[in-house]
Design an enzyme around this catalytic site. Structure first.
Site, short mmCIF file in Angstrom:
data_model
loop_
_atom_site.label_atom_id
_atom_site.label_comp_id
_atom_site.label_asym_id
_atom_site.label_seq_id
_atom_site.Cartn_x
_atom_site.Cartn_y
_atom_site.Cartn_z
N ARG A 74 0.84 -1.20 0.00
CA ARG A 74 0.00 0.00 0.00
C ARG A 74 0.87 1.25 0.00
O ARG A 74 2.08 1.19 0.28
CB ARG A 74 -0.92 0.02 1.22
CG ARG A 74 -0.16 0.09 2.53
CD ARG A 74 -1.02 0.61 3.68
NE ARG A 74 -0.32 0.50 4.96
CZ ARG A 74 0.62 1.32 5.38
NH1 ARG A 74 1.01 2.34 4.62
NH2 ARG A 74 1.21 1.13 6.56
N CYS A 191 2.59 7.15 10.47
CA CYS A 191 2.62 7.68 9.10
C CYS A 191 3.83 8.57 8.86
O CYS A 191 3.82 9.44 7.98
CB CYS A 191 1.33 8.44 8.78
SG CYS A 191 -0.15 7.41 8.91
#
Length: 277
Positions: A74, A191
């Protein structure tokens, strides 16, 4: 139509196998667009753009806490999944979806709609959320108007998003913190960000004791996906039911006449001639 399925807690390896299966079934037209909703045991996932240095814990510490580590395809950096977090894997065919301008939907359009669904999901529980320009995901903080947030360091991330697209079919998806143990995010720079904390729906709600169960919020999330994508929602009871729905390819008939041509009617009206040996 979006068929959705709530699976409860699923091991991360198993979810990867299941996504691969459904991506192939979707590509073959054997299922419609599918939204898988579930939760994972503690796991860290590293996206295509991940920097290993954003994992702050040693391998030994991760092992002692039962946290597994996976390198996946991803987009995005490192993400944490764990109990109390709603994870959604939309297996959608972008080739059949349109954006607001009527063009075929692209990956960025798709991510923006996922964000919108999660923003609305927060609103169902009285929590104000929005976007930050240049950053993917959903954030809580002081609103600057609409669905945007200001840049004053008060934003807290409640939903992470990262997808993969192959042959027009999406996989991976979102992670939405409901009653997640936020201390586990100390294992990473979520992240890749070091200046903005994470939060959960439970922490942001006015009355924390009313935080919904994961299964309850899964059904609400499916409803928001249907509203945002403009599709009907159909709940599927089990994986077996979903596989049974796709037992035969879903093929739309082409060039089927709306009425029987006159030539065929004339032939049908004539008595058959006897066959002579």
């Amino acid at each position: 139509m979006i068929q959705y399925l709530y699976l409860g807690r699923v091991a991360y390896d198993e979810s990867l196998r299941l996504q691969a299966e459904l991506v192939e079934r979707r590509y073959q037209g054997r299922v419609g667009n599918v939204l898988l909703l579930l939760e994972h045991p503690p796991v860290l996932t590293l996206g295509r753009n991940a920097n290993r240095s954003n994992v702050l814990a040693s391998d030994a510490l991760l092992a002692s806490r039962g946290v597994t580590l996976h390198q996946i395809n991803r987009g995005g950096d490192v993400t944490y999944h764990g109990p109390g977090q709603l994870v959604g894997y939309p297996i959608f065919d972008l080739r059949g979806l349109r954006n607001s301008s009527g063009s075929r939907m692209g990956p960025v359009d798709f991510v923006r709609l996922m964000e919108e669904a999660l923003i609305r999901l927060c609103g169902v529980y009285g929590v104000r959320a929005g976007r930050i320009a240049g950053l993917t995901g959903v954030w809580c903080g002081r609103p600057a108007g609409g669905n945007s947030l200001d840049e004053s360091r008060g934003e807290r991330k409640i939903g992470a998003i990262g997808i993969h697209v192959s042959r027009g079919i999406t996989s991976h998806g979102f992670a939405f913190n409901v009653t997640t143990n936020l201390d586990d995010f100390r294992l990473i720079n979520p992240c890749g960000l070091t200046d903005r904390p994470v939060t959960s729906l439970e922490r942001e709600m006015a009355e924390r004791e009313t935080a919904p169960s994961l299964e309850s919020i899964a059904h609400r999330a499916a409803t928001q996906f249907g509203l945002v994508f403009g599709e009907q929602i159909d709940r599927v009871g089990s994986l077996e039911d979903l596989r049974a729905l796709g037992a035969a390819p879903q093929v739309e008939p082409e060039d089927t006449p709306l009425q029987v041509p006159p030539e065929v009617e004339r032939l049908a009206g004539k008595p058959e001639r006897p066959v002579r040996a």
